[in-house]
Scaffold this motif. Sequence first.
Motif, PDB file in Angstrom:
ATOM      1  N   ARG A 150      41.971  24.482 -45.268  1.00 31.06           N
ATOM      2  CA  ARG A 150      43.313  24.705 -45.774  1.00 31.06           C
ATOM      3  C   ARG A 150      44.353  24.137 -44.810  1.00 31.06           C
ATOM      4  N   SER A 151      44.139  24.360 -43.522  1.00 27.44           N
ATOM      5  CA  SER A 151      45.100  23.873 -42.535  1.00 27.44           C
ATOM      6  C   SER A 151      45.096  22.350 -42.427  1.00 27.44           C
ATOM      7  N   TRP A 152      43.968  21.722 -42.708  1.00 33.57           N
ATOM      8  CA  TRP A 152      43.923  20.258 -42.699  1.00 33.57           C
ATOM      9  C   TRP A 152      44.678  19.675 -43.892  1.00 33.57           C
ATOM     10  N   LEU A 153      44.709  20.393 -45.011  1.00 36.94           N
ATOM     11  CA  LEU A 153      45.261  19.845 -46.246  1.00 36.94           C
ATOM     12  C   LEU A 153      46.686  20.278 -46.539  1.00 36.94           C
ATOM     13  N   ALA A 154      47.088  21.461 -46.105  1.00 41.51           N
ATOM     14  CA  ALA A 154      48.380  22.025 -46.512  1.00 41.51           C
ATOM     15  C   ALA A 154      49.537  21.136 -46.072  1.00 41.51           C
ATOM     16  N   LEU A 155      50.493  20.968 -46.955  1.00 41.25           N
ATOM     17  CA  LEU A 155      51.611  20.061 -46.704  1.00 41.25           C
ATOM     18  C   LEU A 155      52.619  20.617 -45.709  1.00 41.25           C
ATOM     19  N   ASP A 156      52.539  21.916 -45.407  1.00 41.39           N
ATOM     20  CA  ASP A 156      53.418  22.488 -44.398  1.00 41.39           C
ATOM     21  C   ASP A 156      52.733  22.607 -43.041  1.00 41.39           C
ATOM     22  N   GLN A 157      51.538  22.027 -42.911  1.00 41.60           N
ATOM     23  CA  GLN A 157      50.829  21.937 -41.640  1.00 41.60           C
ATOM     24  C   GLN A 157      50.871  20.485 -41.170  1.00 41.60           C
ATOM     25  N   ILE A 158      50.559  20.261 -39.891  1.00 39.33           N
ATOM     26  CA  ILE A 158      50.852  18.963 -39.293  1.00 39.33           C
ATOM     27  C   ILE A 158      50.065  17.806 -39.911  1.00 39.33           C
ATOM     28  N   ILE A 159      48.779  17.983 -40.213  1.00 36.93           N
ATOM     29  CA  ILE A 159      48.017  16.844 -40.721  1.00 36.93           C
ATOM     30  C   ILE A 159      48.403  16.539 -42.163  1.00 36.93           C
ATOM     31  N   GLY A 160      48.587  17.574 -42.993  1.00 34.01           N
ATOM     32  CA  GLY A 160      49.059  17.330 -44.355  1.00 34.01           C
ATOM     33  C   GLY A 160      50.410  16.651 -44.360  1.00 34.01           C
ATOM     34  N   ARG A 161      51.296  17.100 -43.480  1.00 38.31           N
ATOM     35  CA  ARG A 161      52.612  16.465 -43.352  1.00 38.31           C
ATOM     36  C   ARG A 161      52.457  15.000 -42.927  1.00 38.31           C
ATOM     37  N   ALA A 162      51.602  14.762 -41.949  1.00 42.98           N
ATOM     38  CA  ALA A 162      51.426  13.397 -41.455  1.00 42.98           C
ATOM     39  C   ALA A 162      50.777  12.498 -42.500  1.00 42.98           C
ATOM     40  N   ASP A 163      49.848  13.050 -43.286  1.00 43.04           N
ATOM     41  CA  ASP A 163      49.189  12.227 -44.304  1.00 43.04           C
ATOM     42  C   ASP A 163      50.174  11.701 -45.348  1.00 43.04           C
ATOM     43  N   LEU A 164      51.316  12.366 -45.528  1.00 42.39           N
ATOM     44  CA  LEU A 164      52.323  11.846 -46.452  1.00 42.39           C
ATOM     45  C   LEU A 164      52.871  10.503 -45.991  1.00 42.39           C
ATOM     46  N   ALA A 165      52.702  10.194 -44.705  1.00 43.90           N
ATOM     47  CA  ALA A 165      53.147   8.894 -44.205  1.00 43.90           C
ATOM     48  C   ALA A 165      52.333   7.747 -44.792  1.00 43.90           C
ATOM     49  N   PHE A 166      51.176   8.055 -45.404  1.00 45.36           N
ATOM     50  CA  PHE A 166      50.406   7.006 -46.074  1.00 45.36           C
ATOM     51  C   PHE A 166      51.152   6.454 -47.289  1.00 45.36           C
ATOM     52  N   THR A 167      52.165   7.153 -47.781  1.00 43.45           N
ATOM     53  CA  THR A 167      52.982   6.590 -48.859  1.00 43.45           C
ATOM     54  C   THR A 167      53.745   5.363 -48.376  1.00 43.45           C
ATOM     55  N   ARG A 168      53.803   5.174 -47.054  1.00 38.19           N
ATOM     56  CA  ARG A 168      54.452   3.991 -46.468  1.00 38.19           C
ATOM     57  C   ARG A 168      53.437   3.103 -45.746  1.00 38.19           C
ATOM     58  N   LEU A 169      52.200   3.143 -46.220  1.00 38.13           N
ATOM     59  CA  LEU A 169      51.161   2.326 -45.602  1.00 38.13           C
ATOM     60  C   LEU A 169      51.516   0.848 -45.630  1.00 38.13           C
ATOM     61  N   LEU A 170      52.118   0.382 -46.705  1.00 33.38           N
ATOM     62  CA  LEU A 170      52.494  -1.029 -46.789  1.00 33.38           C
ATOM     63  C   LEU A 170      53.378  -1.419 -45.617  1.00 33.38           C
ATOM     64  N   GLU A 171      54.324  -0.561 -45.283  1.00 32.49           N
ATOM     65  CA  GLU A 171      55.216  -0.832 -44.159  1.00 32.49           C
ATOM     66  C   GLU A 171      54.446  -0.886 -42.842  1.00 32.49           C
ATOM     67  N   ALA A 172      53.491   0.040 -42.671  1.00 29.82           N
ATOM     68  CA  ALA A 172      52.698   0.049 -41.445  1.00 29.82           C
ATOM     69  C   ALA A 172      51.855  -1.214 -41.323  1.00 29.82           C
ATOM     70  N   VAL A 173      51.293  -1.666 -42.435  1.00 27.85           N
ATOM     71  CA  VAL A 173      50.462  -2.866 -42.408  1.00 27.85           C
ATOM     72  C   VAL A 173      51.310  -4.102 -42.130  1.00 27.85           C
ATOM     73  N   ARG A 174      52.489  -4.142 -42.705  1.00 26.49           N
ATOM     74  CA  ARG A 174      53.347  -5.308 -42.488  1.00 26.49           C
ATOM     75  C   ARG A 174      53.889  -5.390 -41.061  1.00 26.49           C
ATOM     76  N   THR A 175      54.158  -4.239 -40.449  1.00 23.88           N
ATOM     77  CA  THR A 175      54.816  -4.230 -39.139  1.00 23.88           C
ATOM     78  C   THR A 175      53.872  -3.917 -37.983  1.00 23.88           C
ATOM     79  N   GLY A 176      52.730  -3.265 -38.280  1.00 26.49           N
ATOM     80  CA  GLY A 176      51.866  -2.789 -37.212  1.00 26.49           C
ATOM     81  C   GLY A 176      52.398  -1.556 -36.513  1.00 26.49           C
ATOM     82  N   ARG A 177      53.459  -0.963 -37.058  1.00 24.70           N
ATOM     83  CA  ARG A 177      54.093   0.210 -36.466  1.00 24.70           C
ATOM     84  C   ARG A 177      53.767   1.460 -37.284  1.00 24.70           C
ATOM     85  N   PRO A 178      53.729   2.634 -36.658  1.00 30.38           N
ATOM     86  CA  PRO A 178      53.400   3.856 -37.401  1.00 30.38           C
ATOM     87  C   PRO A 178      54.464   4.199 -38.428  1.00 30.38           C
ATOM     88  N   SER A 179      54.042   4.529 -39.626  1.00 28.18           N
ATOM     89  CA  SER A 179      54.999   4.875 -40.672  1.00 28.18           C
ATOM     90  C   SER A 179      55.439   6.334 -40.594  1.00 28.18           C
TER      91      SER A 179
END
Length: 329
Positions: free
Chosen positions: A75-104
């Motif tokens: 639950r703690s790995w998946l929940a959106l109010d916990q750190i990893i769930g929150r961080a996984d939302l940054a995958f919605t900007r994966l295109l930006e990370a791939v284009r720049t090499g910088r963390p989204s």
Amino acid sequence: MSLRVAATLRLVDHMAAGAHTPGELARATGADAEALHRLVRHLTAVGVFEEIAPRRFGPTGLGLLLADGHPLQQRSWLALDQIIGRADLAFTRLLEAVRTGRPSYEALYGRPFWDDLSADPGLGESFDALMATEEEAVDEGFIATRDWSGVRHVLDVGGAPGGLIQSIVRALPGVRGTLLDLPSPADRARARIAGRGLSDRIDVVGGDFFDELPVTADLVLLSMVLLNWQDDEARRILERCRDALEPGGTLILRERAEPSPDETTSTADLHFSLLDMRMLVFLGGRVRTTAEWRELAASAGLAITSLVTPITSPVVPFDFCLIEMTPVD
């Protein structure tokens, strides 16, 4: 995303407390009853929940993994109010990370991952709790891998929340430890170590491992630290650790193991590549192959003297490796 929402709303815990209908679950979570029914119905279709009576739902064996008290902490790995769930939302900007090499992550939230954890105590505590999941079982295999005779002082760099250094001093009565991390995680680690009655054997120092390290030791430890950083930053951390070694000392890395001796296929491994993608999106770091570790060590004036792999974990779905380095004369 449906699993993440169920985890965030603690649906399994509410079911355990007696809420089984969409209306009961909606009242317990503050959600819309009809929308929640549609979510639960979908998760029933994929085997997370079961309909135990018309419009009454409960968790399956799979769904029980989302209970807050489950030892695997899914639950703690998946929940959106916990750190990893929150961080996984940054995958919605994966295109930006791939284009720049910088963390989204930074682009999404306005500050880097570690700064976010330091600024928000709740996020920092959720990260510490995840890192501590079944930590003693994980650390036992690591400690058993090498001969610690002659070691007097272990400096654990970037070592919060402090589980590994605690395991080391408990297993090795003659060893004292020092943990160094940023001030906020260092404060949390200090309280945790005090709660375990180990303050007399472990010093905790707030600091930055990009600066000169405040103490020296005959063994300097970096556990799952360098994968958070690109090569230039990782080299600087290694150089600081090298300079903190007492004469004849050893630098030890615990990192993600290369899953195959065939370096042409190892990076296609699912767990290797998944962790590597998270490092890209969260932090801009990377998971490295054995050849890349040798190259990085040489760039910091170090040589790899021992590589033990794989060190199998009973908890996490990938293996570790232990890399020993010493300064090049």
